[in-house]
Design an enzyme around this catalytic site. Structure first.
Site, short mmCIF file in Angstrom:
data_model
loop_
_atom_site.label_atom_id
_atom_site.label_comp_id
_atom_site.label_asym_id
_atom_site.label_seq_id
_atom_site.Cartn_x
_atom_site.Cartn_y
_atom_site.Cartn_z
N LYS A 27 0.95 -1.28 0.30
CA LYS A 27 0.02 0.31 -0.06
C LYS A 27 1.06 1.36 -0.11
O LYS A 27 1.72 1.36 0.66
CB LYS A 27 -0.89 0.27 0.98
N SER A 28 0.38 2.50 -1.27
CA SER A 28 1.11 3.28 -0.79
C SER A 28 1.02 4.11 0.47
O SER A 28 2.79 4.83 0.71
CB SER A 28 0.59 4.82 -1.80
N THR A 29 0.17 4.06 1.53
CA THR A 29 0.58 4.95 2.16
C THR A 29 2.00 4.32 3.59
O THR A 29 2.46 4.98 4.12
CB THR A 29 -0.64 4.25 4.22
N ARG A 66 5.62 5.10 1.01
CA ARG A 66 5.41 6.63 1.32
C ARG A 66 6.42 7.07 2.43
O ARG A 66 6.78 7.93 2.87
CB ARG A 66 4.12 7.41 0.90
N GLU A 103 6.33 -9.96 4.22
CA GLU A 103 7.58 -9.47 4.66
C GLU A 103 7.47 -7.97 4.79
O GLU A 103 7.27 -7.55 3.72
CB GLU A 103 8.81 -9.44 4.48
N GLN A 132 -1.04 -23.31 4.77
CA GLN A 132 -0.46 -22.70 6.33
C GLN A 132 -0.83 -21.54 7.33
O GLN A 132 -1.55 -21.21 6.67
CB GLN A 132 0.93 -21.91 5.69
#
Length: 188
Positions: free
Chosen positions: A111-113, A116, A137, A180
């Site tokens: 996600k860009s949040t 950034r 990860e 998993q």
């Protein structure tokens, strides 16, 4: 191969259990206030990470070896906010459990949040007929501590459907990460 829309994601999740638990729309607020969005978007699904983390540490001066991974390289942590040390990483898992159809390949993007802020999310593709909770990860590329928020959006899954069914799926191969649950370390 075409990308699948919100209508397809909603139908596959509600009728076939492709994503559980499933959020039919975008959630941007909770009882605690604003959250990093999660749920169905126009052409993807924003996943949440659980409150279960493994934070990388090198207190044992170990060498990172994917063929012989030392579990002592991590500190287990459970909480609403995980703080990743500078230039380090942590593993987590999705809240959601996925069942990928045989004709679909799923790609995960950060996600860009987080991007950034210098926090990179890495996940390999979810192959046809793979199922399970996704191990995430998080790399902190900054020289400052970085926060990851549990039960909020961390990455977006994009679903691509092939015009031809694959000969051999992940399930057919008996893939080592099939089914998993929890944060799963490297297997060989």
């Amino acid at each position: 191969m075409s990308i699948k829309s919100d209508k397809w994601i909603r139908r596959m999740s509600e009728q076939h259990g492709m994503i559980e638990p499933f959020e039919a729309g975008q959630v941007r607020e909770s009882e605690k206030g604003r959250v990093i969005s999660y749920g169905t978007s126009s052409y993807g699904y924003d996943v949440r990470c659980s409150n279960e983390f493994k934070i990388f540490t090198n207190v044992h001066s170990a060498t990172v070896d994917p063929k012989n991974f030392d579990e002592n390289s991590f500190v287990n942590y459970t909480g609403d906010v995980c703080i990743i040390p500078p230039n380090s990483f942590a593993l987590a898992r999705t809240v959601e459990y996925f069942r990928i159809p045989r004709s679909v390949l799923t790609i995960c993007l950060g996600k860009s949040t987080y991007a950034r802020c210098g926090i990179i999310v890495n996940v390999t593709p979810l192959e046809p007929e793979w199922e399970g909770q996704v191990t995430l990860e998080f790399s902190n590329t900054t020289n400052l501590p970085a926060k990851i928020y549990a039960n909020e959006g961390v990455a977006q899954m994009l679903f691509f459907e092939s015009d031809e069914i694959c000969e051999t799926s992940y399930k057919d191969r008996g893939g080592k990460y099939l089914g998993q649950t929890g944060v799963t370390l490297p297997r060989t």
